[in-house]
Design a protein around this motif. Structure first.
Motif, mmCIF file in Angstrom:
data_model
loop_
_atom_site.group_PDB
_atom_site.id
_atom_site.type_symbol
_atom_site.label_atom_id
_atom_site.label_comp_id
_atom_site.label_asym_id
_atom_site.label_seq_id
_atom_site.Cartn_x
_atom_site.Cartn_y
_atom_site.Cartn_z
ATOM 1 N N ILE A 146 0.848 -1.146 0.099
ATOM 2 C CA ILE A 146 0.068 0.147 -0.028
ATOM 3 C C ILE A 146 0.866 1.320 0.034
ATOM 4 O O ILE A 146 1.556 1.597 0.783
ATOM 5 C CB ILE A 146 -0.943 0.035 1.309
ATOM 6 N N ALA A 147 0.599 2.106 -1.161
ATOM 7 C CA ALA A 147 1.402 3.372 -0.934
ATOM 8 C C ALA A 147 0.305 4.479 -1.263
ATOM 9 O O ALA A 147 -0.945 4.316 -1.594
ATOM 10 C CB ALA A 147 2.437 3.417 -2.262
ATOM 11 N N PRO A 148 0.881 5.781 -0.974
ATOM 12 C CA PRO A 148 -0.062 6.986 -1.322
ATOM 13 C C PRO A 148 -0.485 7.065 -2.656
ATOM 14 O O PRO A 148 0.217 6.225 -3.625
ATOM 15 C CB PRO A 148 0.672 8.189 -1.090
ATOM 16 N N GLY A 149 -1.628 7.600 -2.887
ATOM 17 C CA GLY A 149 -2.520 7.694 -4.287
ATOM 18 C C GLY A 149 -1.786 8.953 -5.043
ATOM 19 O O GLY A 149 -1.042 9.767 -4.380
ATOM 20 N N LEU A 150 -2.004 9.153 -6.228
ATOM 21 C CA LEU A 150 -1.582 10.100 -7.316
ATOM 22 C C LEU A 150 -1.936 11.519 -6.610
ATOM 23 O O LEU A 150 -1.342 12.385 -6.358
ATOM 24 C CB LEU A 150 -1.965 9.932 -8.455
ATOM 25 N N ARG A 151 -3.248 11.470 -6.445
ATOM 26 C CA ARG A 151 -3.939 12.747 -5.817
ATOM 27 C C ARG A 151 -3.533 13.162 -4.474
ATOM 28 O O ARG A 151 -3.239 14.136 -4.007
ATOM 29 C CB ARG A 151 -5.400 12.657 -6.049
ATOM 30 N N ILE A 152 -3.407 12.230 -3.629
ATOM 31 C CA ILE A 152 -2.693 12.507 -2.323
ATOM 32 C C ILE A 152 -1.256 13.125 -2.470
ATOM 33 O O ILE A 152 -0.951 14.131 -1.785
ATOM 34 C CB ILE A 152 -2.474 11.168 -1.365
ATOM 35 N N ALA A 153 -0.585 12.576 -3.352
ATOM 36 C CA ALA A 153 0.928 13.146 -3.568
ATOM 37 C C ALA A 153 0.641 14.564 -3.967
ATOM 38 O O ALA A 153 1.718 15.490 -3.600
ATOM 39 C CB ALA A 153 1.654 12.281 -4.405
ATOM 40 N N THR A 154 -0.075 14.951 -5.021
ATOM 41 C CA THR A 154 -0.241 16.038 -5.691
ATOM 42 C C THR A 154 -0.626 17.211 -4.685
ATOM 43 O O THR A 154 -0.325 18.478 -4.478
ATOM 44 C CB THR A 154 -0.968 16.210 -6.791
ATOM 45 N N ASP A 155 -1.645 16.764 -3.955
ATOM 46 C CA ASP A 155 -2.234 17.562 -2.662
ATOM 47 C C ASP A 155 -1.180 17.902 -1.794
ATOM 48 O O ASP A 155 -1.159 19.091 -1.258
ATOM 49 C CB ASP A 155 -3.506 16.969 -2.173
#
Length: 266
Positions: A146-155
């Motif tokens: 489990i890793a962070p998602g793309l939108r979590i990263a950009t936010d």
């Protein structure tokens, strides 16, 4: 109904054919009646009769909405939903330390991937979180990542770095960005493609085995364009899995008959 942290995906099947699919915002504040009216409106717009549904299957990673969803199914669809969770028949042995903590969406996707693509298979779900699930050559769910998602990263970049803007997730002209926005887009999108490829490679090295790699989730098509390891992108994987689980655990509404969902009332 596949209830995710950001969106809820709904699909209507007749046999193995998807007649309609929708994606709506997952809201913890929505009431039973609000959700029921929304579902009814979606069916009406698609010229489908909810009164001819044989059953409903629900998986969720958002526990606070489940009471609302289950009550909506009873009140507005006249059906007791099959809820994916402990005790449901899946045909998928789960060999993790605590099988009860494995997300329902991960089980649903694994069931569908095994049925559609065989084993061994790796399922990459690119949604709010990025998950990698591993099913071995014996059809056993053995764990995942489990890793962070793309939108979590950009936010996170936008919120934690004062001079970085909020960006649209679209491909820059080149990997080497020549402005801040393109640099951020490259870092997130090519970075996550590399994350997926690297994790799949490590799984194969650890198990000394090659896997077929299937991707799903809201960002799957975007990352699938440049990933070297994703072989298949199937945005309907969770819906297929939910249909398969309903078949294994079906609660048939009576009287049902065999009239089509598209067939008008006489």
């Amino acid at each position: 109904m596949d209830i995710g942290n950001s969106n809820t995906v709904l699909g209507v099947f007749e046999g193995e054919t998807i007649l309609q699919r929708w994606r709506i915002h997952t809201s913890r504040e929505r009431t039973v009646d609000e959700l029921g009216v929304l579902i009814r409106a979606l069916f009406q717009d698609a010229k489908l009769d909810p009164g001819r549904l044989a059953g409903v299957t629900v998986c969720s990673v958002v526990p606070p909405v489940m009471n609302t969803v289950e009550e909506m199914c009873r009140k507005y669809l006249g059906l007791e939903p099959v809820v994916v969770g402990p005790g449901i028949k899946t045909g998928l042995p789960v060999l993790t330390e605590n099988p009860r903590e494995v997300g329902a969406d991960r089980i649903v996707n694994a069931v569908a991937a095994v049925q559609l693509y065989g084993t061994p298979v790796v399922i990459v779900n690119l949604g709010t979180a990025t998950t990698v699930c591993v099913v071995d050559d014996r059809g056993q769910y053995i764990g995942g990542v489990i890793a962070p998602g793309l939108r979590i990263a950009t936010d996170a970049l936008y919120e934690r770095a004062a001079k970085l803007p909020r960006i649209e997730l679209s491909w820059p002209k080149s990997v080497i960005g020549r402005n801040t926005v393109h640099s951020m887009q490259s870092g997130v999108l090519y970075g996550f493609a590399g994350l997926v490829d690297g994790l799949v490679g490590r799984v194969e090295t650890e198990l000394a085995q090659k896997f077929r790699v299937v991707a799903t989730g809201g960002m799957a098509e975007l990352i699938g364009e440049v990933s070297h390891r994703i072989e298949v992108v199937n945005p309907d994987l969770s819906l297929v899995g939910l249909r398969l689980l309903w078949e294994k655990n079906r609660l048939v509404k009576e009287p049902l008959g065999r009239r089509s969902l598209l067939e008008p009332d006489s």
